[in-house]
Design an enzyme around this catalytic site. Sequence first.
Site, PDB file in Angstrom:
ATOM      1  N   LYS A  72       0.844  -1.201   0.000  1.00 48.56           N
ATOM      2  CA  LYS A  72       0.000   0.000   0.000  1.00 48.56           C
ATOM      3  C   LYS A  72       0.873   1.242   0.000  1.00 48.56           C
ATOM      4  CE  LYS A  72      -4.331   1.143   0.132  1.00 48.56           C
ATOM      5  NZ  LYS A  72      -5.366   0.393  -0.612  1.00 48.56           N
ATOM      6  N   GLY A 183     -20.241   6.352  -3.813  1.00 48.63           N
ATOM      7  CA  GLY A 183     -19.064   6.848  -4.536  1.00 48.63           C
ATOM      8  C   GLY A 183     -18.843   6.028  -5.789  1.00 48.63           C
ATOM      9  N   HIS A 184     -17.566   5.781  -6.118  1.00 48.74           N
ATOM     10  CA  HIS A 184     -17.252   5.055  -7.351  1.00 48.74           C
ATOM     11  C   HIS A 184     -17.940   3.697  -7.392  1.00 48.74           C
ATOM     12  CE1 HIS A 184     -13.923   7.994  -7.515  1.00 48.74           C
ATOM     13  NE2 HIS A 184     -14.120   7.865  -8.814  1.00 48.74           N
ATOM     14  N   VAL A 185     -17.747   2.889  -6.336  1.00 56.16           N
ATOM     15  CA  VAL A 185     -18.320   1.543  -6.350  1.00 56.16           C
ATOM     16  C   VAL A 185     -19.824   1.600  -6.043  1.00 56.16           C
ATOM     17  CG1 VAL A 185     -18.171  -0.786  -5.406  1.00 56.16           C
ATOM     18  CG2 VAL A 185     -16.112   0.602  -5.556  1.00 56.16           C
TER      19      VAL A 185
END
Length: 346
Positions: A72, A183-185
């Site tokens: 990460k 959001g995006h998902v």
Amino acid sequence: MFAHEEVVIRAGVRTGLPIIIAVHSTVLGPAGGGCRVSHYADWRDGLTDALRLSQAMTDKCAIAGLDAGGGKTVVALPEGYTFTAESRREMLHDVGDVVHSMRGRYSTAPDVGTGPEDMAVIKERTPHVFCTPAELGGSGDSSPATATGVMAALAAVCACLDKGAALKTAPLKGRRVGVLGLGHVGSHLVRRLAAEGANIFAADVDQARRQLAGEVGATWLTPDELVEAELDILVPAAMGGLLTKELVPRLRCAAVAGPANNQITSPEVARLLHERGILWAPDDIVSAGGAIYAHSVELRHLPVQEANARVAEIAERLGEVLDLAEQDGVSPYFTVRELTRTRLGR
Ligand code: NAD
């Protein structure tokens, strides 16, 4: 105990911002994991995030059967810090230089605060980057594939709620499904849930998301109302750490399954959910669609259709884990820990 193979912390040569890269494990292959650009009260909180999220990435790859390890990147922004277009490019070049110095032991990808266009800028400094736009040879935005994986997981959850029934073609029809975070998902999810005829409830701290909720016919609630609503499935699609000792007694859903990473804050929370008879689908499995898709397209060079088929296998994988947990009378949280330990030979 220090569980990571390597942690690099460097001040960006252009911006001075702390660039933190944690490599948890390369036992199964070179590490991959997103680049989070986020504000922190103290950069050390960003380090904690990088350590936690890279470890989760190792487990996600292991349980998904990918030959990849967990890593990460966190760029820890001081509170109130804002970018100009130029300083953002500089920060991304700083990230690219640190990634490149790791000589392929770690490759980065989008995460909270970054997207495919940012990966294109990082690629100007290093080839070790996933999910650049398709015209640059990458697999682009991972959120549609992540949503595909979540939909597969929800089918497995429905089969389990129906007491071990087989996977159905439209299992969500008429089910009360609450999506926290559009959001995006989450925005892909509510559209797909609407197409399947689910009875959708939605919440987001961002009031601008209310319009999308209206478009898909979802009932708009506040985040607090949503987590306490009577639902078949609560779908966490905002930030991690949602499920706490304090929240679990307030839940009135039959199951929790969503893409948000690291939903469970301690093993005790997993036990509490199990005691309350709330089915929890491990986010390591549910959220893996984007990683599986990028891995299949960019490393294994599979055609898109085959990559999507790999993502859809999440339904069977989750079903098996839920069955095993049921047989052993434990929370799926512990079943997944055991399976990943075995695959990693820990
Ligand atoms: P995003 O940042 O695009 O969306 C998150 C949404 O949640 C935003 O609309 C935000 O306003 C809302 N939100 C934030 N805090 C909230 C709160 N307390 N209550 C309600 N809403 C809140 O993120 P995303 O890419 O959609 O990812 C969602 C989750 O899924 C994250 O935890 C992410 O780590 C995880 N995930 C994403 C992917 C991916 O492909 N994007 C892959 C794996 C896991």
